[in-house]
Scaffold this motif. Structure first.
Motif, PDB file in Angstrom:
ATOM      1  N   GLN A   1      29.831 -33.745  -8.682  1.00  0.00           N
ATOM      2  CA  GLN A   1      29.551 -34.904  -7.991  1.00  0.00           C
ATOM      3  C   GLN A   1      30.008 -34.755  -6.483  1.00  0.00           C
ATOM      4  N   THR A   2      31.277 -34.310  -6.388  1.00  0.00           N
ATOM      5  CA  THR A   2      32.226 -34.090  -5.234  1.00  0.00           C
ATOM      6  C   THR A   2      32.093 -32.708  -4.636  1.00  0.00           C
ATOM      7  N   GLY A   3      31.111 -31.843  -5.226  1.00  0.00           N
ATOM      8  CA  GLY A   3      31.071 -30.650  -4.680  1.00  0.00           C
ATOM      9  C   GLY A   3      30.380 -30.113  -3.451  1.00  0.00           C
ATOM     10  N   SER A   4      30.100 -28.990  -3.022  1.00  0.00           N
ATOM     11  CA  SER A   4      29.427 -28.603  -1.938  1.00  0.00           C
ATOM     12  C   SER A   4      28.578 -27.170  -2.304  1.00  0.00           C
ATOM     13  N   CYS A   5      27.339 -27.397  -1.766  1.00  0.00           N
ATOM     14  CA  CYS A   5      26.417 -26.251  -1.765  1.00  0.00           C
ATOM     15  C   CYS A   5      26.570 -25.641  -0.389  1.00  0.00           C
TER      16      CYS A   5
ATOM     17  N   LEU B   1      19.854 -36.120  -1.616  1.00  0.00           N
ATOM     18  CA  LEU B   1      20.853 -35.571  -1.326  1.00  0.00           C
ATOM     19  C   LEU B   1      21.089 -35.501   0.216  1.00  0.00           C
ATOM     20  N   GLN B   2      22.273 -35.108   0.703  1.00  0.00           N
ATOM     21  CA  GLN B   2      22.556 -35.129   2.209  1.00  0.00           C
ATOM     22  C   GLN B   2      22.683 -33.737   2.601  1.00  0.00           C
ATOM     23  N   VAL B   3      22.296 -33.374   3.821  1.00  0.00           N
ATOM     24  CA  VAL B   3      22.502 -31.794   4.361  1.00  0.00           C
ATOM     25  C   VAL B   3      22.680 -31.911   5.688  1.00  0.00           C
ATOM     26  N   GLU B   4      23.718 -31.021   6.167  1.00  0.00           N
ATOM     27  CA  GLU B   4      24.033 -30.772   7.564  1.00  0.00           C
ATOM     28  C   GLU B   4      23.992 -29.291   7.567  1.00  0.00           C
ATOM     29  N   SER B   5      23.242 -29.092   9.072  1.00  0.00           N
ATOM     30  CA  SER B   5      23.208 -27.753   9.421  1.00  0.00           C
ATOM     31  C   SER B   5      24.135 -27.412  10.829  1.00  0.00           C
TER      32      SER B   5
ATOM     33  N   THR C   1      24.899 -27.066   4.429  1.00  0.00           N
ATOM     34  CA  THR C   1      25.872 -27.831   3.647  1.00  0.00           C
ATOM     35  C   THR C   1      25.115 -29.113   2.834  1.00  0.00           C
ATOM     36  N   ILE C   2      25.100 -29.141   1.925  1.00  0.00           N
ATOM     37  CA  ILE C   2      24.374 -29.888   0.955  1.00  0.00           C
ATOM     38  C   ILE C   2      25.237 -30.572  -0.277  1.00  0.00           C
ATOM     39  N   LYS C   3      25.246 -31.940   0.036  1.00  0.00           N
ATOM     40  CA  LYS C   3      26.178 -32.625  -0.715  1.00  0.00           C
ATOM     41  C   LYS C   3      25.358 -33.907  -1.503  1.00  0.00           C
ATOM     42  N   PHE C   4      25.978 -34.461  -2.463  1.00  0.00           N
ATOM     43  CA  PHE C   4      25.599 -35.632  -3.139  1.00  0.00           C
ATOM     44  C   PHE C   4      25.663 -36.840  -2.169  1.00  0.00           C
TER      45      PHE C   4
END
Length: 223
Positions: free
Chosen positions: A150-154, A177-181, A216-219
């Motif tokens: 739940q607190t991880g990062s992809c 999910l949220q994503v940043e590039s 970077t993908i996170k919950f």
């Protein structure tokens, strides 16, 4: 079709840090994971240099296994798991892990088949060049959501100008999910992966042709 034999590449990540990879330069359709792609070199350098990577890490679509093997050989993870769905690719990455005396687990995983998912959540998930025309994007995102803590990062690394990237981002957001590039502008990522710099750039020409983007993908963790 008779393919030429594979070659052993001594992939130079940085000075005095090498990974030996069995690389099939020519391959038949569907076996492209036995070839070492430039995005995988960029990802391996990312996990080598990134701060605050720890705990359990999962690589999706591992291909040669370069990034996951780097995690085992040069970082101190509690657990490193490499995955793919192609049996020939799995056999090749198993050989590569043995070449480097890497302590990794190698698992079969098909993003389109939830019964192959692992009963574990990971602090970090990594992958390179996973988005392409015809890729099961929605299933990939479902796989990420099923395995990320739940607190991880992809972290997914891809070359720029991939035409399916907007679809990828839209599907991530629709999945909650949220994503940043962010572009990886440090020139170290694009350095020749060989002691013979000219040969390294000939072998991996796309290192100089692309900018590589980190997604970077996170919950969406709400307070």
């Amino acid at each position: 079709m008779n393919l030429p034999p594979p070659v052993i590449r001594h992939i130079l990540l940085e000075e005095n840090k090498n990974i030996d990879i069995k690389d099939q330069v020519f391959f038949q359709t569907g076996n492209d994971g036995v070839h070492q792609w430039e995005s995988g070199i960029v990802l391996a350098r990312f996990v080598l240099w990134a701060e605050n990577l720890h705990g359990k890490i999962l690589e999706l679509g591992s291909g040669s296994g370069l990034a996951g093997i780097t995690c085992s050989k040069y970082r101190n993870f509690e657990e490193v798991v490499l995955t793919d769905y192609n049996e020939r690719v799995i056999a090749n990455m198993t050989e590569n892990a043995a070449l480097n005396h890497a302590r990794v687990s190698i698992k079969y995983m098909d993003w389109t088949n939830a019964s192959t998912y692992l009963d574990t959540r990971f602090d970090f998930i990594i992958g390179s060049d996973l988005i392409y025309d015809g890729a099961p994007i929605r299933e990939l995102i479902r796989t990420i959501a099923a395995h990320l803590a739940q607190t991880g990062s992809c972290y997914i690394i891809m070359p720029n100008k991939r035409k399916m990237t907007p679809v990828f981002i839209t599907e991530i957001e629709q999945a909650g999910l949220q994503v940043e590039s962010s572009p990886l502008l440090d020139e170290r990522y694009r350095e020749s992966p060989s002691e013979n710099k000219a040969q390294g750039y000939r072998d991996f020409i796309e290192l100089q042709l692309h900018t590589y983007i980190l997604y970077t993908i996170k919950f969406n963790n709400l307070e």
